[in-house]
Design a protein around this motif. Structure first.
Motif, PDB file in Angstrom:
ATOM      1  N   GLU A 165      32.244  30.935  50.340  1.00  0.00           N
ATOM      2  CA  GLU A 165      32.878  31.804  49.353  1.00  0.00           C
ATOM      3  C   GLU A 165      34.231  31.242  48.940  1.00  0.00           C
ATOM      4  O   GLU A 165      34.927  30.633  49.757  1.00  0.00           O
ATOM      5  CB  GLU A 165      33.079  33.206  49.937  1.00  0.00           C
ATOM      6  N   PRO A 166      34.633  31.421  47.693  1.00  0.00           N
ATOM      7  CA  PRO A 166      35.962  30.972  47.281  1.00  0.00           C
ATOM      8  C   PRO A 166      37.041  31.730  48.030  1.00  0.00           C
ATOM      9  O   PRO A 166      36.837  32.879  48.446  1.00  0.00           O
ATOM     10  CB  PRO A 166      35.995  31.270  45.782  1.00  0.00           C
ATOM     11  N   LYS A 177      39.602  33.172  47.091  1.00  0.00           N
ATOM     12  CA  LYS A 177      40.052  34.422  46.465  1.00  0.00           C
ATOM     13  C   LYS A 177      39.266  35.634  46.963  1.00  0.00           C
ATOM     14  O   LYS A 177      39.709  36.769  46.827  1.00  0.00           O
ATOM     15  CB  LYS A 177      39.942  34.328  44.945  1.00  0.00           C
ATOM     16  N   GLU A 207      37.747  38.072  37.225  1.00  0.00           N
ATOM     17  CA  GLU A 207      37.977  36.764  36.595  1.00  0.00           C
ATOM     18  C   GLU A 207      39.201  36.043  37.151  1.00  0.00           C
ATOM     19  O   GLU A 207      39.394  34.858  36.883  1.00  0.00           O
ATOM     20  CB  GLU A 207      38.150  36.946  35.076  1.00  0.00           C
ATOM     21  N   LEU A 208      40.022  36.740  37.917  1.00  0.00           N
ATOM     22  CA  LEU A 208      41.248  36.127  38.416  1.00  0.00           C
ATOM     23  C   LEU A 208      40.969  35.168  39.566  1.00  0.00           C
ATOM     24  O   LEU A 208      40.172  35.479  40.465  1.00  0.00           O
ATOM     25  CB  LEU A 208      42.228  37.208  38.880  1.00  0.00           C
ATOM     26  N   GLU A 209      41.627  34.022  39.558  1.00  0.00           N
ATOM     27  CA  GLU A 209      41.532  33.085  40.676  1.00  0.00           C
ATOM     28  C   GLU A 209      42.542  33.487  41.749  1.00  0.00           C
ATOM     29  O   GLU A 209      43.236  34.491  41.623  1.00  0.00           O
ATOM     30  CB  GLU A 209      41.759  31.661  40.183  1.00  0.00           C
ATOM     31  N   LEU A 210      42.662  32.674  42.799  1.00  0.00           N
ATOM     32  CA  LEU A 210      43.471  33.057  43.955  1.00  0.00           C
ATOM     33  C   LEU A 210      44.912  33.393  43.575  1.00  0.00           C
ATOM     34  O   LEU A 210      45.418  34.466  43.895  1.00  0.00           O
ATOM     35  CB  LEU A 210      43.449  31.942  44.994  1.00  0.00           C
ATOM     36  N   LYS A 211      45.589  32.451  42.895  1.00  0.00           N
ATOM     37  CA  LYS A 211      46.990  32.700  42.557  1.00  0.00           C
ATOM     38  C   LYS A 211      47.133  33.893  41.627  1.00  0.00           C
ATOM     39  O   LYS A 211      48.104  34.656  41.726  1.00  0.00           O
ATOM     40  CB  LYS A 211      47.612  31.450  41.929  1.00  0.00           C
ATOM     41  N   ARG A 232      45.236  36.523  41.615  1.00  0.00           N
ATOM     42  CA  ARG A 232      45.060  37.747  42.404  1.00  0.00           C
ATOM     43  C   ARG A 232      46.308  38.052  43.232  1.00  0.00           C
ATOM     44  O   ARG A 232      46.691  39.220  43.370  1.00  0.00           O
ATOM     45  CB  ARG A 232      43.822  37.618  43.308  1.00  0.00           C
ATOM     46  N   TRP A 272      50.383  23.733  44.399  1.00  0.00           N
ATOM     47  CA  TRP A 272      50.345  25.151  44.029  1.00  0.00           C
ATOM     48  C   TRP A 272      51.733  25.708  43.692  1.00  0.00           C
ATOM     49  O   TRP A 272      51.836  26.808  43.194  1.00  0.00           O
ATOM     50  CB  TRP A 272      49.759  26.031  45.130  1.00  0.00           C
TER      51      TRP A 272
END
Length: 361
Positions: free
Chosen positions: A3-4, A6, A44-48, A50, A162
């Motif tokens: 899993e990603p 995020k 739709e949000l990626e880790l950063k 979120r 990052w």
């Protein structure tokens, strides 16, 4: 498929965090907080994205008075440990960067970094007031807590992945080196890795400063020698002569004979693999870093990429003949273009043999 990252921010995680906040701030609306975070755009949000989303919504649900809101997060910090809680220092970055809040924000980041990391959150403070914040970094570098000492190094890396790049330190890393000087023999591997990564960042823009630092630090302690080795990895890969000599890599031309590199085919299609055979005879004992490099054809010009084959002490009389498979499959980080590609065998950064391979579309 894993899993990603995020995906760590599940509804259950957010409910658990909201419950912790509620214990310290009874007016906190747990249900509405979770619903607002996980709105229609959440998926739709990626880790950063979120992380920033959580910190922004958190700011709208905590008291408007920043010191009061910060006090609530400090009250629950012992319950919020680990990578997922990066949004807490991010909250400080978003809401506490103004000059009037600087001191309480820095004090909070010093605490929060012990449980997660404030390496990203400190950077806007550093960019806005580098002289003042670097003085705090010097203090942190002498902390009894290894998490805080690591923040002193990691937070000022000029090219932190990052994180925001710090342009002024790309141009002049002298303030960073003052901090790293205090950490060059740190007892914590966690800190030493950060110091090495910081040196490696600096080397990409100011190689001469890192070369001078490495020479000056060499032999100070076993911990320092480890930092130098890892901090100079980009310079080693590039075959920087002074660094090669510092680590005992001599001029390879006098050490080898009959060096060759050949491929099992003269041409290969994009997406296929080719087997390369490299060979050489060692005339006298030597520490050798053996690599192969490919001059990849790009849309504009040529780009060389190196691949490590061996890095050890070879004894006199050794006869080496080994194979390596290279895959010409397109990657997200490398797209192949047809044409004649030059493949070279390197010993201590010096080309000792080469061959050509045609890549066909």
């Amino acid at each position: 498929m894993a899993e990603p990252l995020k995906a760590i921010y599940t509804e259950d995680f957010l409910k658990g965090f909201a419950f912790k906040v509620k214990q310290a701030h009874h007016d906190f609306d747990e249900r509405k907080f979770v619903d607002t975070v996980m709105d229609a755009e959440w998926a739709e949000l990626e880790l950063k994205g979120r992380i920033r989303r959580i910190s922004m919504v958190l700011g709208s649900f905590l008291p408007e008075n920043y010191p009061e809101a910060l006090g609530i997060l400090l009250a629950i910090q012992d319950q919020c440990e680990g990578f997922p809680y990066l949004f807490i220092p991010d909250f400080v970055e978003v809401f506490g960067v103004e000059p009037e809040h600087e001191e309480i924000s820095l004090q909070a980041l010093e605490q929060f970094t012990k449980r997660s990391t404030a390496e990203f959150a400190i950077r806007p403070f550093l960019i806005r007031a580098p002289d003042r914040i670097m003085k705090r970094m010097v203090e942190w570098a002498q902390s009894d807590d290894h998490h805080v000492r690591r923040l002193a190094s990691e937070g000022c890396r000029p090219r932190l992945p990052w994180g925001q790049a710090i342009r002024q330190f790309k141009e002049d890393p002298s303030p960073i080196l003052e901090v790293l000087e205090l950490l060059k023999a740190d007892a914590s591997l966690y800190v030493r890795k950060s110091v090495a990564n910081n040196l490696n960042d600096i080397a990409k823009d100011n190689p001469n400063k890192v070369i001078l630092t490495a020479k000056r630090w060499s032999g100070f302690s076993s911990e320092t020698d480890w930092i130098i080795r890892h901090g100079c990895r980009t310079l080693l890969r590039s075959g920087e002569p002074e660094i090669m000599a510092l680590f005992g890599y001599e001029e390879a031309a006098e050490m080898l004979a009959d060096a060759r590199i050949v491929t099992d085919r003269h041409s290969v299609n994009i997406g296929e693999a080719v087997t390369m055979t490299y060979s050489f005879n060692v005339k006298k004992q030597a520490k050798l870093r053996i690599e192969y490099a490919i001059d990849f054809i790009k849309k504009r010009g040529i780009s060389r990429k190196k691949f490590l084959l061996s890095d050890r002490i070879f004894t006199a009389g050794e006869s080496i003949a080994k194979e390596r498979v290279h895959n010409w499959k397109d990657l997200t980080t490398r797209v192949h273009y047809p044409g004649i590609h030059r493949i070279v065998l390197l010993a201590n950064g010096v080309e000792v043999a080469h061959t050509n391979l045609e890549l066909i579309k």
